[in-house]
Design a protein around this motif. Structure first.
Motif, PDB file in Angstrom:
ATOM      1  N   ASN A 120       0.833  -1.198   0.000  1.00 45.71           N
ATOM      2  CA  ASN A 120       0.000   0.000   0.000  1.00 45.71           C
ATOM      3  C   ASN A 120       0.872   1.255   0.000  1.00 45.71           C
ATOM      4  OD1 ASN A 120       0.780   0.537   2.695  1.00 45.71           O
ATOM      5  ND2 ASN A 120      -0.923  -0.666   3.500  1.00 45.71           N
ATOM      6  N   VAL A 121       0.240   2.414  -0.011  1.00 52.54           N
ATOM      7  CA  VAL A 121       0.971   3.680  -0.140  1.00 52.54           C
ATOM      8  C   VAL A 121       1.978   3.869   0.986  1.00 52.54           C
ATOM      9  CG1 VAL A 121       0.683   6.181   0.048  1.00 52.54           C
ATOM     10  CG2 VAL A 121      -0.749   4.897  -1.525  1.00 52.54           C
ATOM     11  N   LEU A 122       1.563   3.576   2.225  1.00 52.51           N
ATOM     12  CA  LEU A 122       2.486   3.732   3.353  1.00 52.51           C
ATOM     13  C   LEU A 122       3.701   2.825   3.216  1.00 52.51           C
ATOM     14  CD1 LEU A 122       0.043   3.962   6.408  1.00 52.51           C
ATOM     15  CD2 LEU A 122       1.435   5.798   5.433  1.00 52.51           C
ATOM     16  N   GLU A 123       3.477   1.601   2.800  1.00 52.51           N
ATOM     17  CA  GLU A 123       4.579   0.646   2.643  1.00 52.51           C
ATOM     18  C   GLU A 123       5.495   1.042   1.488  1.00 52.51           C
ATOM     19  OE1 GLU A 123       2.153  -3.288   4.308  1.00 52.51           O
ATOM     20  OE2 GLU A 123       2.067  -2.733   2.194  1.00 52.51           O
ATOM     21  N   ILE A 124       4.921   1.555   0.421  1.00 54.13           N
ATOM     22  CA  ILE A 124       5.737   2.014  -0.711  1.00 54.13           C
ATOM     23  C   ILE A 124       6.603   3.194  -0.284  1.00 54.13           C
ATOM     24  CG2 ILE A 124       5.614   3.158  -2.962  1.00 54.13           C
ATOM     25  CD1 ILE A 124       3.221   1.396  -3.612  1.00 54.13           C
ATOM     26  N   ALA A 125       6.024   4.129   0.472  1.00 52.72           N
ATOM     27  CA  ALA A 125       6.787   5.288   0.949  1.00 52.72           C
ATOM     28  C   ALA A 125       7.981   4.838   1.792  1.00 52.72           C
ATOM     29  CB  ALA A 125       5.883   6.222   1.750  1.00 52.72           C
ATOM     30  N   ASN A 126       7.754   3.866   2.675  1.00 48.88           N
ATOM     31  CA  ASN A 126       8.844   3.351   3.512  1.00 48.88           C
ATOM     32  C   ASN A 126       9.912   2.654   2.676  1.00 48.88           C
ATOM     33  OD1 ASN A 126       7.772   4.264   5.962  1.00 48.88           O
ATOM     34  ND2 ASN A 126       6.485   2.453   6.181  1.00 48.88           N
ATOM     35  N   THR A 127       9.495   1.872   1.679  1.00 48.04           N
ATOM     36  CA  THR A 127      10.452   1.179   0.812  1.00 48.04           C
ATOM     37  C   THR A 127      11.320   2.181   0.046  1.00 48.04           C
ATOM     38  OG1 THR A 127       8.976  -0.722   0.524  1.00 48.04           O
ATOM     39  CG2 THR A 127      10.691  -0.407  -1.139  1.00 48.04           C
ATOM     40  N   LEU A 128      10.692   3.183  -0.524  1.00 48.48           N
ATOM     41  CA  LEU A 128      11.433   4.201  -1.275  1.00 48.48           C
ATOM     42  C   LEU A 128      12.415   4.939  -0.378  1.00 48.48           C
ATOM     43  CD1 LEU A 128       8.503   5.683  -3.390  1.00 48.48           C
ATOM     44  CD2 LEU A 128      10.380   4.278  -4.246  1.00 48.48           C
ATOM     45  N   TYR A 129      11.970   5.236   0.833  1.00 48.15           N
ATOM     46  CA  TYR A 129      12.843   5.948   1.774  1.00 48.15           C
ATOM     47  C   TYR A 129      14.031   5.070   2.191  1.00 48.15           C
ATOM     48  CZ  TYR A 129      14.329   8.468   5.952  1.00 48.15           C
ATOM     49  OH  TYR A 129      15.069   9.131   6.893  1.00 48.15           O
ATOM     50  N   ASP A 130      13.749   3.816   2.493  1.00 49.99           N
ATOM     51  CA  ASP A 130      14.817   2.910   2.922  1.00 49.99           C
ATOM     52  C   ASP A 130      15.854   2.674   1.819  1.00 49.99           C
ATOM     53  OD1 ASP A 130      13.552   2.690   5.350  1.00 49.99           O
ATOM     54  OD2 ASP A 130      12.549   0.792   4.880  1.00 49.99           O
ATOM     55  N   GLU A 131      15.414   2.690   0.573  1.00 50.91           N
ATOM     56  CA  GLU A 131      16.329   2.464  -0.554  1.00 50.91           C
ATOM     57  C   GLU A 131      17.047   3.740  -0.986  1.00 50.91           C
ATOM     58  OE1 GLU A 131      17.166  -0.357  -1.840  1.00 50.91           O
ATOM     59  OE2 GLU A 131      15.740  -1.636  -0.780  1.00 50.91           O
ATOM     60  N   GLY A 132      16.700   4.874  -0.384  1.00 49.96           N
ATOM     61  CA  GLY A 132      17.379   6.138  -0.720  1.00 49.96           C
ATOM     62  C   GLY A 132      16.791   6.873  -1.908  1.00 49.96           C
ATOM     63  N   ALA A 133      15.679   6.370  -2.432  1.00 52.38           N
ATOM     64  CA  ALA A 133      15.063   7.037  -3.588  1.00 52.38           C
ATOM     65  C   ALA A 133      14.177   8.201  -3.175  1.00 52.38           C
ATOM     66  CB  ALA A 133      14.232   6.036  -4.384  1.00 52.38           C
ATOM     67  N   LEU A 134      13.840   8.273  -1.908  1.00 48.31           N
ATOM     68  CA  LEU A 134      12.915   9.298  -1.437  1.00 48.31           C
ATOM     69  C   LEU A 134      13.452   9.903  -0.153  1.00 48.31           C
ATOM     70  CD1 LEU A 134      10.050  10.442  -2.168  1.00 48.31           C
ATOM     71  CD2 LEU A 134       9.130   8.794  -0.538  1.00 48.31           C
ATOM     72  N   GLU A 135      13.511  11.222  -0.114  1.00 48.00           N
ATOM     73  CA  GLU A 135      14.019  11.896   1.075  1.00 48.00           C
ATOM     74  C   GLU A 135      12.897  12.411   1.973  1.00 48.00           C
ATOM     75  OE1 GLU A 135      17.663  14.954   1.946  1.00 48.00           O
ATOM     76  OE2 GLU A 135      16.234  15.564   0.407  1.00 48.00           O
ATOM     77  N   ASP A 136      11.782  12.765   1.355  1.00 47.67           N
ATOM     78  CA  ASP A 136      10.679  13.372   2.111  1.00 47.67           C
ATOM     79  C   ASP A 136       9.428  12.498   1.996  1.00 47.67           C
ATOM     80  OD1 ASP A 136       8.781  14.970   3.293  1.00 47.67           O
ATOM     81  OD2 ASP A 136       9.455  16.817   2.338  1.00 47.67           O
ATOM     82  N   LYS A 137       9.225  11.611   2.962  1.00 48.89           N
ATOM     83  CA  LYS A 137       8.063  10.716   2.947  1.00 48.89           C
ATOM     84  C   LYS A 137       6.761  11.488   3.138  1.00 48.89           C
ATOM     85  CE  LYS A 137       9.354   7.806   6.143  1.00 48.89           C
ATOM     86  NZ  LYS A 137       9.298   6.630   7.048  1.00 48.89           N
ATOM     87  N   ASP A 138       6.776  12.477   4.002  1.00 47.38           N
ATOM     88  CA  ASP A 138       5.563  13.231   4.272  1.00 47.38           C
ATOM     89  C   ASP A 138       5.057  13.936   3.018  1.00 47.38           C
ATOM     90  OD1 ASP A 138       5.612  12.435   6.904  1.00 47.38           O
ATOM     91  OD2 ASP A 138       6.697  14.205   7.601  1.00 47.38           O
ATOM     92  N   LYS A 139       5.983  14.493   2.252  1.00 48.47           N
ATOM     93  CA  LYS A 139       5.594  15.158   1.007  1.00 48.47           C
ATOM     94  C   LYS A 139       5.026  14.148   0.010  1.00 48.47           C
ATOM     95  CE  LYS A 139       5.387  18.585  -1.928  1.00 48.47           C
ATOM     96  NZ  LYS A 139       4.410  19.698  -1.746  1.00 48.47           N
ATOM     97  N   PHE A 140       5.624  12.977  -0.034  1.00 48.58           N
ATOM     98  CA  PHE A 140       5.144  11.913  -0.922  1.00 48.58           C
ATOM     99  C   PHE A 140       3.708  11.525  -0.566  1.00 48.58           C
ATOM    100  CE2 PHE A 140       4.525   7.367  -1.742  1.00 48.58           C
ATOM    101  CZ  PHE A 140       4.848   7.277  -3.091  1.00 48.58           C
ATOM    102  N   LEU A 141       3.429  11.307   0.717  1.00 51.40           N
ATOM    103  CA  LEU A 141       2.089  10.915   1.165  1.00 51.40           C
ATOM    104  C   LEU A 141       1.081  12.036   0.921  1.00 51.40           C
ATOM    105  CD1 LEU A 141       3.055   9.126   4.508  1.00 51.40           C
ATOM    106  CD2 LEU A 141       2.356   8.049   2.358  1.00 51.40           C
ATOM    107  N   GLU A 142       1.526  13.257   1.107  1.00 53.83           N
ATOM    108  CA  GLU A 142       0.647  14.404   0.848  1.00 53.83           C
ATOM    109  C   GLU A 142       0.243  14.460  -0.625  1.00 53.83           C
ATOM    110  OE1 GLU A 142       1.174  19.241   0.653  1.00 53.83           O
ATOM    111  OE2 GLU A 142       2.271  18.144   2.199  1.00 53.83           O
ATOM    112  N   LEU A 143       1.204  14.231  -1.512  1.00 55.33           N
ATOM    113  CA  LEU A 143       0.915  14.248  -2.952  1.00 55.33           C
ATOM    114  C   LEU A 143       0.016  13.087  -3.365  1.00 55.33           C
ATOM    115  CD1 LEU A 143       4.422  15.246  -4.371  1.00 55.33           C
ATOM    116  CD2 LEU A 143       2.339  16.628  -4.445  1.00 55.33           C
ATOM    117  N   CYS A 144       0.127  11.965  -2.649  1.00 53.01           N
ATOM    118  CA  CYS A 144      -0.704  10.808  -2.979  1.00 53.01           C
ATOM    119  C   CYS A 144      -2.178  11.033  -2.666  1.00 53.01           C
ATOM    120  CB  CYS A 144      -0.206   9.567  -2.219  1.00 53.01           C
ATOM    121  SG  CYS A 144       1.278   8.824  -2.947  1.00 53.01           S
TER     122      CYS A 144
END
Length: 452
Positions: A209-233
């Motif tokens: 789901n969206v929360l799990e994808i955000a965590n995966t992206l963050y853990d892999e270094g592809a995403l720096e701002d999870k909160d912004k990602f969730l807000e855009l979703c």
């Protein structure tokens, strides 16, 4: 000698006469001079006054003082004119010399700058990696390029970037640049992503789901701002670019508007990529997959997803199909099981209320957007109830509960034709289906006995 005889003394008379003759001003006659300023050449030693008049002496002294003062001023003016003339000569020489020096320096600056701009003297084709920090300034970029040997004139590069309005378009990343690039090629590469080398491959698993994808992206270094990602979703930012997102009309009832549309696949992202760019990659991939021709069981021809929805005659929209597919993805044990669970979901959704199975009653919807009770944050509270919960709420949840893969989407469109209304799985993933509640309870008892 008596007083009476004093005035008649012959010697005294003679002395008085001489004194009277000498009592006069010894002043030359003006008529003998051509110029009124005759005093200019007059000898002070011959101009003494043989007068006992104090007023005449004072006037004579004043005239002499004024004459001396005028003479001094004329001399000073003459000296000043000569000095100014000398200074003007020196100034002209200094100015001319300065112009020559500045002109020579400007010529050197322009020539070396233009040579660097066009990479005339930089002939090496070697490549270097330039690591650009977050929110870089044009000064930082210029210094980095100079340090890595990509340019020779950082000041000239900064001027060029400013004049071409490129100074604010640089972004974070590691770029591979050749040392013989001209300025425009350097800027083009730094503004784009073609030469970036700081990439990371991330695999999004079907059913995340969206929360799990955000965590995966963050853990892999592809995403720096999870909160912004969730807000855009959960925003409307992508409506104008994707019609399938714009068609969603119940955003207020959803947790995340884009849930279900972040297509699970393997992606290449840049390190600390902007959340907006990450989401665009997901949605572009989803759109591409939906427009690909797919093979469907029982059909000889290939169809896109939208074509198959129309061909199947289902009454569900694309978004409703995605919601059903997300439940199938979360509940099914394997691909074959997906089609049976799809059948059960369709049967329940269309069942008569008298059958008592109008509610889907699915564990996968109970805690969404969390996976299970243990995933609920402590600040949310132990009495948390999802608004997607399907035990008490009839029909489909307001949105998808995860992001399904293609098999689940196909199963949602074309379920198996069965009369099943219930399903369950044992600990090994073996599926059990039932038409009645009685049969379902028997399946549950069998699984319980087997587990013992």
């Amino acid at each position: 000698m008596s007083v009476d005889n004093y005035g008649n003394h012959p010697n005294l008379e003679e002395e008085r006469r001489k004194k009277a003759e000498n009592f006069r001003l010894n002043i030359p006659d003006r008529d003998n001079y051509d110029d009124y300023n005759y005093m200019d050449d007059y000898d002070d030693e011959t101009s003494e006054l043989n007068s006992y008049s104090g007023e005449d002496v004072r006037q004579q002294i004043e005239r002499q003082s004024r004459h001396a003062l005028k003479k001094q001023k004329r001399a000073e003016k003459k000296e000043l004119r000569a000095k100014n003339k000398h200074n003007r000569r020196i100034f002209r020489l200094v100015w001319l010399f300065s112009v020559i020096i500045v002109g020579a320096m400007a010529a050197v600056f322009i020539i070396t700058g233009v040579n660097d701009l066009l990479a005339i003297n930089r002939t090496s084709s070697d490549t270097v990696k330039v690591k650009v920090p977050k929110d870089p300034t044009v000064d930082q970029i210029s210094d980095l390029l100079k340090y890595n040997g990509v340019i020779d004139e950082p000041l000239y590069f900064k001027m060029f970037a400013t004049l071409t309005k490129s100074s604010d378009d640089f972004s974070q990343g590691t770029y591979e640049l050749r040392k013989n690039m001209d300025y425009q090629a350097i800027i083009t590469n730094l503004e784009g992503s073609a030469s970036r080398t700081d990439t990371v491959s991330v695999t999004i698993i079907e059913g995340q789901n969206v929360l799990e994808i955000a965590n995966t992206l963050y853990d892999e270094g592809a995403l720096e701002d999870k909160d912004k990602f969730l807000e855009l979703c959960n925003s409307d930012q992508f409506d104008d670019d994707f019609s399938f997102i714009k068609a969603i009309d119940n955003k207020a009832d959803r947790y995340y508007k884009l849930e279900g549309y972040l297509y699970p696949d393997k992606y290449d992202f840049y390190l600390n990529e902007e959340p907006e760019s990450v989401i665009y990659k997901f949605l572009n991939n989803y759109e591409s997959k939906m427009n690909e021709k797919q093979e469907f069981s029982g059909y000889d021809k290939t169809y896109t997803i939208n074509q198959m929805i129309e061909e199947s005659g289902t009454s569900y929209s694309l978004d409703e199909i995605m919601r059903i597919a997300s439940i199938i993805q979360a509940e099914a044990a394997d691909k074959d099981d997906m089609y049976y669970i799809s059948s059960i979901l369709h049967n329940r959704l269309s069942a008569d209320e008298s059958m008592g199975v109008s509610n889907l009653g699915l564990d996968s919807t109970k805690y969404y957007p969390y996976r299970s009770a243990v995933d609920i944050p402590s600040n949310v509270g132990s009495d948390y109830v999802s608004k997607y919960e399907t035990y008490d709420k009839a029909g489909l949840p307001a949105g998808s509960i995860c992001n399904p893969g293609m098999d689940a989407i196909k199963a949602a469109i074309l379920p198996k034709e069965t009369d099943y209304y219930f399903f369950c799985h044992d600990k090994d993933g073996q599926a059990y289906y039932a038409t009645t509640l009685y049969g379902h309870n028997q399946n549950l008892e069998k699984i319980s006995n087997d587990d013992e």
